[in-house]
Design a protein around this motif. Sequence first.
Motif, mmCIF file in Angstrom:
data_model
loop_
_atom_site.group_PDB
_atom_site.id
_atom_site.type_symbol
_atom_site.label_atom_id
_atom_site.label_comp_id
_atom_site.label_asym_id
_atom_site.label_seq_id
_atom_site.Cartn_x
_atom_site.Cartn_y
_atom_site.Cartn_z
ATOM 1 N N ILE A 72 0.820 -1.214 0.000
ATOM 2 C CA ILE A 72 0.000 0.000 0.000
ATOM 3 C C ILE A 72 0.854 1.265 0.000
ATOM 4 O O ILE A 72 0.326 2.362 -0.211
ATOM 5 N N THR A 73 2.158 1.118 0.206
ATOM 6 C CA THR A 73 3.007 2.315 0.283
ATOM 7 C C THR A 73 3.180 2.989 -1.074
ATOM 8 O O THR A 73 3.698 4.104 -1.132
ATOM 9 N N PHE A 74 2.761 2.330 -2.153
ATOM 10 C CA PHE A 74 2.825 3.018 -3.445
ATOM 11 C C PHE A 74 1.882 4.217 -3.450
ATOM 12 O O PHE A 74 2.053 5.158 -4.229
ATOM 13 N N LEU A 75 0.894 4.210 -2.536
ATOM 14 C CA LEU A 75 -0.050 5.315 -2.440
ATOM 15 C C LEU A 75 0.576 6.557 -1.810
ATOM 16 O O LEU A 75 0.002 7.640 -1.881
ATOM 17 N N ILE A 76 1.760 6.385 -1.182
ATOM 18 C CA ILE A 76 2.487 7.551 -0.671
ATOM 19 C C ILE A 76 3.802 7.734 -1.451
ATOM 20 O O ILE A 76 4.787 8.218 -0.913
ATOM 21 N N GLN A 77 3.769 7.281 -2.697
ATOM 22 C CA GLN A 77 4.873 7.504 -3.641
ATOM 23 C C GLN A 77 6.135 6.697 -3.346
ATOM 24 O O GLN A 77 7.226 7.068 -3.791
ATOM 25 N N ALA A 136 4.236 -1.269 -7.030
ATOM 26 C CA ALA A 136 4.178 -0.052 -7.842
ATOM 27 C C ALA A 136 4.826 -0.283 -9.206
ATOM 28 O O ALA A 136 4.309 0.165 -10.236
ATOM 29 N N ARG A 137 5.950 -0.984 -9.217
ATOM 30 C CA ARG A 137 6.634 -1.272 -10.483
ATOM 31 C C ARG A 137 5.801 -2.197 -11.355
ATOM 32 O O ARG A 137 5.778 -2.057 -12.595
ATOM 33 N N MET A 138 5.138 -3.165 -10.749
ATOM 34 C CA MET A 138 4.295 -4.064 -11.536
ATOM 35 C C MET A 138 3.064 -3.322 -12.055
ATOM 36 O O MET A 138 2.548 -3.637 -13.127
ATOM 37 N N GLN A 139 2.604 -2.338 -11.299
ATOM 38 C CA GLN A 139 1.516 -1.483 -11.783
ATOM 39 C C GLN A 139 1.961 -0.736 -13.041
ATOM 40 O O GLN A 139 1.201 -0.614 -14.012
ATOM 41 N N GLU A 140 3.173 -0.238 -13.012
ATOM 42 C CA GLU A 140 3.704 0.479 -14.163
ATOM 43 C C GLU A 140 3.807 -0.438 -15.375
ATOM 44 O O GLU A 140 3.511 -0.043 -16.504
ATOM 45 N N LEU A 141 4.251 -1.685 -15.125
ATOM 46 C CA LEU A 141 4.338 -2.655 -16.217
ATOM 47 C C LEU A 141 2.959 -2.902 -16.821
ATOM 48 O O LEU A 141 2.798 -2.924 -18.049
ATOM 49 N N ALA A 142 1.969 -3.087 -15.960
ATOM 50 C CA ALA A 142 0.613 -3.355 -16.447
ATOM 51 C C ALA A 142 0.048 -2.174 -17.237
ATOM 52 O O ALA A 142 -0.668 -2.363 -18.222
#
Length: 222
Positions: free
Chosen positions: A165-170, A176-182
């Motif tokens: 969940i820490t991707f929500l605070i940048q 977060a990286r897998m989100q970017e890939l998707a």
Amino acid sequence: MGSWGAFERDLLQQMPLILAGLLNTLELAVVISITGFLLGIFVFFLTLSKNNLVRNSINAYISFFIGMPLIVLLFLMYYGLPQWGIRLNPFTVAVIGFTLNVAAYNAAYLKTAFNGLDTSQIEAATAQGFKPSQIFRLITLPQVLRTSVPALTNQVIGNLKDSSITFLIQYTEFFARMQELASTNFQFFKAYLVTALVYLLLVSVIVLVARSIENRLFIRAS
């Protein structure tokens, strides 16, 4: 769905960033597990205080941080504190927020284990003139830690999973990286499937290590 070949090509292309994110996830999980464990022991020690004010204050601390959603705490620190002139980087916010939260849970686990102990050893040590700190360090803590291994293991697993969940605070961790890939190839199912498998592998490693520790403690106690 697109072909696996195209997805694998994108995955390999972004692999350095993904591995860096995975390393960030592991770093955060290890740090908060250690700090949350150490602070949890200290908080647990204070719950045994004979001072009503100290004991009630610590119980309030435990109730507060167990009751507060972790994401709210992180948002409060990362997005709220700057309005008061306090700016912390994402890693620092994550460590502080998780540590306060995890310590409360760990202290609760240890307290539950303590309530199940045979108090005769503590009473005997007190009669022999042991100081409260000595009783805690030599008698109470070793026994509650041994009993709490399964609960503490679950907390470490939770720390690893909740770190996403820490991707929500940048904080640029693995998820977060897998989100970017998707988002680059829109193959969300494949990206999230790989993410789930990686987390499953990491959790399996934690479980195996915990079982090894638990077996050693059981042998020593026998």
